[in-house]
Design an enzyme around this catalytic site. Structure first.
Site, PDB file in Angstrom:
ATOM      1  N   GLY A 261     -17.431-109.220  -1.761  1.00 16.82           N
ATOM      2  CA  GLY A 261     -16.201-109.860  -1.293  1.00 16.82           C
ATOM      3  C   GLY A 261     -16.279-109.965   0.220  1.00 16.82           C
TER       4      GLY A 261
ATOM      5  CB  SER B 147     -15.764 -99.182  -1.984  1.00 16.82           C
ATOM      6  OG  SER B 147     -16.479 -98.211  -2.720  1.00 16.82           O
ATOM      7  NE  ARG B 148      -9.055 -97.271  -2.428  1.00 12.73           N
ATOM      8  CZ  ARG B 148      -8.943 -97.901  -1.257  1.00 12.73           C
ATOM      9  NH1 ARG B 148      -9.895 -97.813  -0.337  1.00 12.73           N
ATOM     10  NH2 ARG B 148      -7.864 -98.615  -0.990  1.00 12.73           N
TER      11      ARG B 148
ATOM     12  CD  GLU C 208     -10.177 -90.745   0.329  1.00 14.12           C
ATOM     13  OE1 GLU C 208      -9.095 -91.085   0.840  1.00 14.12           O
ATOM     14  OE2 GLU C 208     -11.165 -91.480   0.254  1.00 14.12           O
TER      15      GLU C 208
ATOM     16  CG  HIS D 202     -10.009 -93.673   3.355  1.00 15.88           C
ATOM     17  ND1 HIS D 202      -9.620 -93.604   2.039  1.00 15.88           N
ATOM     18  CD2 HIS D 202     -10.104 -95.009   3.644  1.00 15.88           C
ATOM     19  CE1 HIS D 202      -9.479 -94.832   1.557  1.00 15.88           C
ATOM     20  NE2 HIS D 202      -9.765 -95.698   2.509  1.00 15.88           N
TER      21      HIS D 202
ATOM     22  CB  ALA E  43     -13.602 -98.092   6.773  1.00 13.48           C
TER      23      ALA E  43
HETATM   24  C1  DGY Z   1      -7.799-100.245   2.337  1.00  7.53           C
HETATM   25  O1  DGY Z   1      -7.170-101.031   3.045  1.00  7.53           O
HETATM   26  O2  DGY Z   1      -7.893-100.352   1.121  1.00  7.53           O
HETATM   27  C2  DGY Z   1      -8.520 -99.132   3.053  1.00  7.53           C
HETATM   28  O3  DGY Z   1      -9.065 -98.223   2.209  1.00  7.53           O
HETATM   29  C3  DGY Z   1      -7.644 -98.505   4.089  1.00  7.53           C
HETATM   30  O4  DGY Z   1      -7.451 -99.457   5.070  1.00  7.53           O
END
Ligand code: DGY
Length: 322
Positions: free
Chosen positions: A158, A240-241, A270, A289, A291
């Protein structure tokens, strides 16, 4: 007298968003460092017209029940929305919004920073200096992996995955990708990215970077067999997760030396506690977390989340619907 809508905001977000919401609604702000407990959350959403949620808040049938029929919109302050039962919201006519686009490059920057830090062993090198272990220049000291000329495998292509490919191109890497849907040929050629089945991407890449949403299909996508398929000495990056990776299997792959290293912005659960086995491994870099955590991007996320919320309150289409 027209009714001023009532919204619950589950944490302080940048003023850019708060001010816009306050101009049009009565804002009940949970102004604590930690998220509201489940009980508090269920209590505070009672009778609200709108909810501004974070990825730390589970928005499910129970919460929707508790909010009741006044709830019109849930605006998530994130692009990911695996914390929200979107089907349950839809069934009740509750609009759901997220914040795509504005955090794409900031997130890819961090994923690439993790890639570089793990490849060149920056955390270990920094510890080495701080611990006063630096005696001399060493031919075999802290050798890492080259980034230029290496193959990057991107899983999930994506917006963020594609930005990762753009960075890889600048570093002279070869890029492979796997995604549920293949992107148009012109995008592949602009990014110099080659589509391959997942197993091939895993087997051919020196670096694997995860950019997929967390769904039932992607939970533990990177499990022990997937890790075993990765090249000896490869590096795994996850922004990502956390749930996309089986962390126990990852710890084994790092311990055995099958993987050279891993860089994780996200973990499951988390927060990750300091006694987590992954944190005892020098080749695993974990950050909390962050990013999307740049000042500008968080402001823009706040503006987007507020715009979704305000549109939903007046029954207009959300600028960024899920
Ligand atoms: C999201 O936006 O999904 C991130 O994990 C946090 O900004």
């Amino acid at each position: 007298m027209s009714h001023r809508p009532h919204v619950f905001v589950t944490r302080r977000i940048p003023d850019a968003g708060l001010e816009a919401m306050r101009a049009a609604a009565d804002v009940d702000l949970w102004d604590e460092e930690l998220p509201p407990s489940r009980d508090v959350l269920l209590e505070r959403v009672r009778g609200v017209d709108g909810l501004l949620s974070l990825l730390t808040d589970r928005v499910d049938g129970e919460l929707l029940d508790s909010a009741g029929p006044s709830l019109k919109v849930v605006s998530n302050y994130a692009v990911g929305y695996d914390n929200i039962d979107v089907e349950a919201c839809r069934a009740l006519g509750v609009a759901v919004g997220n914040t795509p686009g504005v955090l794409t490059e900031t997130t890819a920057d961090l994923a690439f920073a993790l890639l570089m830090a793990v490849a060149r062993r920056l955390p270990e090198s920094y510890d080495f200096v701080r611990q006063d272990r630096w005696q001399t220049w060493g031919p075999l000291l802290l050798l890492g992996k080259d980034i230029h000329g290496a193959t990057l495998g991107i899983i999930g292509f994506g917006r963020i995955g594609r930005e990762m490919a753009r960075r890889a191109k600048g570093f002279g890497m070869r890029t492979l990708y796997y995604s549920r849907t293949r992107v148009p040929a012109e995008v592949e050629s602009e990014l110099d990215a080659t589509f391959m089945p997942l197993d091939e991407v895993l087997a051919q890449s020196d670096f694997i970077s995860l950019h997929t949403a967390l769904t039932e299909e992607t939970r533990h996508l990177i499990d022990a067999p997937a890790l075993a398929r990765m090249k000896q000495g490869a590096i795994l990056i996850n922004s990502s997760r956390g749930g996309v990776v089986d962390q126990a299997a990852l710890a084994d792959a790092l311990r055995s030396g099958h993987l050279f290293g891993a860089g994780l912005d996200v973990t499951d659960p988390e927060p990750m506690r300091a006694d987590d086995p992954l944190l005892s491994l020098p080749n695993c870099l974990v950050v909390p977390h962050i990013a999307s955590a740049s000042e500008r991007t968080r402001d823009r996320m706040a503006e987007k989340a507020a715009a979704n919320l305000l549109a939903g309150l007046v029954g207009e289409p959300l600028p960024d619907p899920v």
